[in-house]
Scaffold this motif. Structure first.
Motif, short mmCIF file in Angstrom:
data_model
loop_
_atom_site.label_atom_id
_atom_site.label_comp_id
_atom_site.label_asym_id
_atom_site.label_seq_id
_atom_site.Cartn_x
_atom_site.Cartn_y
_atom_site.Cartn_z
N GLY A 1 -6.38 -5.31 -7.17
CA GLY A 1 -5.54 -5.65 -6.04
C GLY A 1 -5.29 -4.52 -5.07
N PRO A 2 -4.53 -4.82 -4.02
CA PRO A 2 -4.27 -3.82 -3.00
C PRO A 2 -3.38 -2.69 -3.51
CG PRO A 2 -2.98 -5.80 -2.58
CD PRO A 2 -3.92 -6.12 -3.69
N VAL A 3 -3.56 -1.52 -2.94
CA VAL A 3 -2.74 -0.35 -3.24
C VAL A 3 -1.62 -0.28 -2.20
CG1 VAL A 3 -2.72 2.17 -3.44
CG2 VAL A 3 -4.67 0.85 -4.31
N LEU A 4 -0.42 0.03 -2.64
CA LEU A 4 0.74 0.06 -1.76
C LEU A 4 0.57 1.05 -0.62
CD1 LEU A 4 3.91 -0.84 -1.59
CD2 LEU A 4 4.28 1.46 -2.45
N ASP A 5 0.85 0.62 0.59
CA ASP A 5 1.00 1.51 1.73
C ASP A 5 2.44 2.05 1.67
OD1 ASP A 5 1.66 2.56 4.27
OD2 ASP A 5 0.41 1.13 5.32
N PRO A 6 2.63 3.39 1.69
CA PRO A 6 3.99 3.94 1.55
C PRO A 6 4.98 3.41 2.57
CG PRO A 6 2.34 5.68 1.36
CD PRO A 6 1.60 4.44 1.77
N ALA A 7 4.49 2.91 3.70
CA ALA A 7 5.40 2.36 4.71
C ALA A 7 6.13 1.12 4.20
CB ALA A 7 4.62 2.02 5.98
N PHE A 8 5.62 0.52 3.11
CA PHE A 8 6.21 -0.70 2.57
C PHE A 8 6.90 -0.46 1.23
CE2 PHE A 8 3.10 -1.95 5.63
CZ PHE A 8 3.72 -2.98 6.32
N ALA A 9 7.31 0.77 0.98
CA ALA A 9 7.94 1.12 -0.29
C ALA A 9 9.31 0.46 -0.42
CB ALA A 9 8.07 2.63 -0.40
N THR A 10 9.52 -0.19 -1.56
CA THR A 10 10.80 -0.80 -1.92
C THR A 10 10.92 -0.71 -3.44
OG1 THR A 10 9.92 -3.03 -2.30
CG2 THR A 10 10.61 -2.49 -0.03
N PHE A 11 11.95 -1.34 -4.00
CA PHE A 11 12.11 -1.32 -5.45
C PHE A 11 11.05 -2.18 -6.15
CE2 PHE A 11 14.71 -2.20 -9.44
CZ PHE A 11 14.53 -0.92 -9.95
N VAL A 12 10.32 -3.03 -5.42
CA VAL A 12 9.20 -3.75 -6.02
C VAL A 12 7.88 -3.01 -5.77
CG1 VAL A 12 10.29 -6.02 -5.99
CG2 VAL A 12 8.96 -5.29 -4.01
N GLY A 13 7.98 -1.74 -5.39
CA GLY A 13 6.81 -0.90 -5.20
C GLY A 13 7.20 0.39 -4.52
N ARG A 14 7.54 1.39 -5.32
CA ARG A 14 7.99 2.66 -4.75
C ARG A 14 6.84 3.51 -4.21
NH1 ARG A 14 13.18 2.22 -4.47
NH2 ARG A 14 14.56 2.54 -6.26
N ARG A 15 5.70 3.51 -4.94
CA ARG A 15 4.63 4.45 -4.62
C ARG A 15 3.25 3.78 -4.66
NH1 ARG A 15 6.38 9.83 -3.89
NH2 ARG A 15 4.30 9.86 -2.94
N GLU A 16 2.22 4.56 -4.35
CA GLU A 16 0.89 4.05 -4.07
C GLU A 16 0.09 3.79 -5.35
OE1 GLU A 16 1.34 7.73 -1.50
OE2 GLU A 16 2.80 6.55 -2.68
N ILE A 17 0.34 2.64 -5.96
CA ILE A 17 -0.46 2.19 -7.09
C ILE A 17 -0.95 0.77 -6.81
CG2 ILE A 17 0.80 3.66 -8.71
CD1 ILE A 17 2.16 1.12 -9.81
N ALA A 18 -1.94 0.33 -7.59
CA ALA A 18 -2.52 -0.99 -7.38
C ALA A 18 -1.57 -2.09 -7.84
CB ALA A 18 -3.85 -1.10 -8.13
N GLN A 19 -1.80 -3.28 -7.30
CA GLN A 19 -0.94 -4.42 -7.61
C GLN A 19 -0.93 -4.74 -9.10
OE1 GLN A 19 -0.89 -7.46 -4.60
NE2 GLN A 19 -0.94 -9.07 -6.13
#
Length: 421
Positions: A191-209
């Motif tokens: 899956g997609p890797v998090l863009d840091p611009a979209f960091a929240t508690f459901v995805g703090r840092r750049e890891i895959a879905q």
């Protein structure tokens, strides 16, 4: 057991013996034991079997929830509390709470546990200095972390781990992660890797879905890749007997729902893909006995199941289904949709399947809409999934868009993997 901030320094004495044992997982000894009950020993089981030597002379607090159990389904807090070999003085509860009484988006607050008398501190949505202050106020020297993960970036316990690591460093506390299996295997990141611009508690840092790692491996990854400026004094206790190819039912361990809407390991199989429906106006099956396997809305009929079945997605089939959620979206109303049936979990790709379901839902149901707050962007970690589907992209086009970022994440991830098989 890896005992350095980057997991590369050797340990001495009995702790080193644990590390040597863990290194053999997936090898001849594990194969000789074969599948079935008792093959996998969790980080806690190994810590306890070693007489809690790693915790001697320490005041200990533990971040845990109902999944922090032994092979005979006793909670680790109830096991440690009366044991003179460990000085357990505090408990820290995540989302849903230590004893698991709260629904999604809730916690239990600060209270004294009736069973043990231990103070329970609420960590949910707390991070940085406020969480460090809680660790300091508790008086502990070492913070243990023992929670069963579900393998998806947006499952919040791994971000509780991240926040606890950051806060432990700020408070000068040692943090010990007790490992448990990734229930959907540790074979691949998807899956997609998090863009840091979209960091929240459901995805703090750049890891895959779907990260394909255990919590201990993630802790090592977080410490080296994201917290290197002020790393946690991190130690991890690995499992024995676990192989990367193991699904949860291969482990012989008992399953406890890590949250109210993760009732079975089969839920975890689909979750990293179908949780994306939280970002739409469709029900993701909350309020049914098959959350994240049942998806639907008022006005959807047989055409959705037919459309997604026509894609012949590997390992999956889709049944036209009707259901009435008892809470959450469409509470008390009968809705139409699909049930996801995983027929071959070895080839099933949950993230690609989730994208295919979104694409076909939008094409077959005129009422399809994203949540007005674009929550889908927080779940996928970018705008591309939403905007590409809106522009008419098919499943393969959407999946192809994240491959370069995913390849880079996979290369980094390999450095922190601790299990074979």
């Amino acid at each position: 057991m890896s005992l350095s901030r980057r997991g590369v320094l050797a340990a001495g004495g009995a702790v080193g013996a644990l590390a040597a044992t863990a290194a053999g997982t997936g090898g001849a000894a594990a194969a000789a034991r074969g599948p079935g009950r008792g093959r996998v020993r969790t980080g806690f089981d190994r810590l306890a079997a070693d007489g809690y030597r790693l915790l001697r002379g320490q005041k200990v607090g533990v971040v845990t929830n109902p999944t922090g159990i032994t092979a005979d389904v006793r909670h680790i807090v109830d096991v440690m509390h009366p044991d003179d070999r460990v000085n357990l003085t505090a408990v820290f509860g995540p989302e849903h709470g230590f004893r698991g009484t709260a629904q999604a988006g809730g916690s239990e607050g600060r209270y004294d546990d009736p069973a043990t008398g231990l103070p329970v501190y609420d960590t949910y949505l707390k991070s940085g200095q406020p969480l460090a202050d809680i660790f300091t106020a508790s008086g502990v020297d070492t913070v243990l972390f023992d929670i069963q993960d579900a393998g998806a970036r947006f499952y919040t316990y791994i971000w509780t781990l991240y926040d606890c690591m950051e806060a432990a460093a700020l408070a000068g506390k040692r943090l010990v992660v007790l490992d448990r299996p990734n229930p959907v295997t540790g074979r691949a990141a998807l899956g997609p890797v998090l863009d840091p611009a979209f960091a929240t508690f459901v995805g703090r840092r750049e890891i895959a879905q779907a990260h394909g790692m255990t919590v201990a491996e993630l802790a090592l990854f977080f410490n080296a890749e994201f917290l290197h400026a002020n790393p946690a004094r991190l130690e991890v206790v690995t499992m024995s007997g676990w192989r990367r190819s193991d699904f949860f039912d291969d482990t012989g361990l008992p399953w406890v729902p890590p949250s109210p809407n993760m009732p079975t390991p089969e839920t975890a199989l689909v979750y990293s893909g179908t949780c994306l429906f939280e970002g739409t106006n469709l029900s993701e099956g909350r309020g049914t006995t098959r959350p994240f396997e049942l998806l639907g809305a008022e006005g959807i009929d047989h055409r959705w199941a037919a459309a997604v079945n026509a894609l012949r997605l590997p390992g999956a089939a889709f049944r036209e289904a009707y259901f009435a959620p008892t809470f959450s979206k469409f509470q008390g109303k009968t809705v139409g949709g699909v049930q996801v049936h995983v027929q071959d979990r070895e080839v099933f790709d949950p993230v690609r399947t989730g994208i295919a379901l979104l694409v076909t839902a939008k094409r077959t149901w005129s009422g399809f809409a994203w949540r007005p707050d674009n929550w889908i962007d927080k779940l996928t970690g970018n705008t591309r999934v939403r905007t590409m589907i809106d522009a008419g992209a098919d499943t393969d086009e959407v999946v192809q868009a994240w491959q370069q970022d995913l390849s880079a994440f996979r290369a980094k991830r390999r450095r922190y993997l601790r299990y074979g098989g």
